[in-house]
Design an enzyme around this catalytic site. Structure first.
Site, PDB file in Angstrom:
ATOM      1  CG  HIS A 161       4.876  43.063  -0.160  1.00  0.00           C
ATOM      2  ND1 HIS A 161       6.184  43.216   0.240  1.00  0.00           N
ATOM      3  CD2 HIS A 161       4.775  43.670  -1.367  1.00  0.00           C
ATOM      4  CE1 HIS A 161       6.844  43.894  -0.695  1.00  0.00           C
ATOM      5  NE2 HIS A 161       6.012  44.178  -1.677  1.00  0.00           N
TER       6      HIS A 161
ATOM      7  CD  GLU B  79       5.596  42.184  -5.567  1.00  0.00           C
ATOM      8  OE1 GLU B  79       5.737  43.220  -6.211  1.00  0.00           O
ATOM      9  OE2 GLU B  79       5.429  42.168  -4.342  1.00  0.00           O
TER      10      GLU B  79
ATOM     11  N   GLY C  46      12.937  46.255  -5.137  1.00  0.00           N
ATOM     12  CA  GLY C  46      13.741  47.418  -4.768  1.00  0.00           C
ATOM     13  C   GLY C  46      15.226  47.291  -5.062  1.00  0.00           C
TER      14      GLY C  46
END
Ligand code: PGA
Length: 249
Positions: free
Chosen positions: A93, A165, A171
């Site tokens: 991530h 991503e 976000g």
């Protein structure tokens, strides 16, 4: 085939908050409607496992140690994860790449350790804003995937899910266009077909993650190349999460 929905709780929800959340969520969710994976914090795994027993929902961890050797204070081994009831683990991530300085060698080791412990790795890849603005999205994806999957056998790709991503989308409320996602997914499949096989590239599951919410979910659910989605902030409220699930199924 039902869509894959991965919920990344990140560092949110204590054990008791997870319990309250699941009581509410499980009263509304019908298991056969979607393929659901909940990536809860380590401290919530045991409670979530208990509450999900008899339900068709899988659990994921959000991190794994690079190896199972002793002398790793504060780390969680693959063996511990497998024994705790999780079947998946998120690796690579961008928050871990950036804040915890996880490099491609570490990510490759984590994937190998996940596979060794019969866990499926959810490999996150994605370009930064600088990569995007300098037209380096596709080369970044190629590089991240090749480094992460180095040394794997083709049959091991059955236990890899790729999450596209873009770092700038996480976000931020910003999302790529459908065209941009299609190009990225195509590039990811090309890397897999060049390095492994055409069959592996057709079969590997690819999901999109980054600022998905109830308002924009329709844009992602119709992208044929995607096997599903990965949610961060939008999964934390079980009502909003249900709204998104209902739009996808
Ligand atoms: P977001 O996070 O949905 O809150 O943008 C996604 C992620 O970081 O995996």
């Amino acid at each position: 085939m039902s869509k894959l929905i991965i919920a990344n709780f990140k560092m949110n929800k204590t054990e008791s908050e997870t319990k309250d959340y699941l009581i509410n969520f499980l009263s509304k969710f019908e298991d056969d409607k979607a393929d659901l994976i909940l990536a809860v914090p380590f401290t919530s795994i045991s409670t979530a496992r208990y509450m999900l027993s008899g339900r068709n929902i899988s659990l994921s961890a959000q991190n794994i140690c690079e190896d199972d050797k002793i002398g790793c204070t504060g780390e969680i081994s693959g063996k511990m994860l497998a024994d705790s009831g999780v079947r998946y683990v998120i690796v690579g991530h961008s928050e871990r790449r950036n804040r915890f300085k996880e490099n491609s060698k570490m990510i490759n080791n984590k994937i190998k350790n996940a596979l060794k412990n019969r866990l499926t790795a959810i490999l996150c890849v994605g370009e930064s804003l600088v990569d995007k603005n300098t037209m380096n999205t596709l080369s970044t994806l190629k590089n991240q995937i090749e480094e992460a999957l180095k040394g794997l056998y083709e049959n091991e790709l059955e236990n890899i899910i790729i999450a596209y991503e873009p770092v700038w989308a996480i976000g931020s409320g910003k999302t790529p266009t459908e065209k941009e996602i299609e190009l990225a997914v195509k590039a990811i499949r090309k890397v897999i077909s060049d390095d492994f096989s055409q069959k592996a590239s057709e079969q590997i599951k690819i999901v999109y993650g980054g600022s998905i919410n109830p308002k924009n979910i329709n844009k992602f659910k119709d992208i044929e190349e995607l096997s599903g989605v990965l949610l961060g902030g939008a999964c934390l409220d079980s009502n909003i999460f249900m709204q998104i699930i209902n739009s996808i199924i």
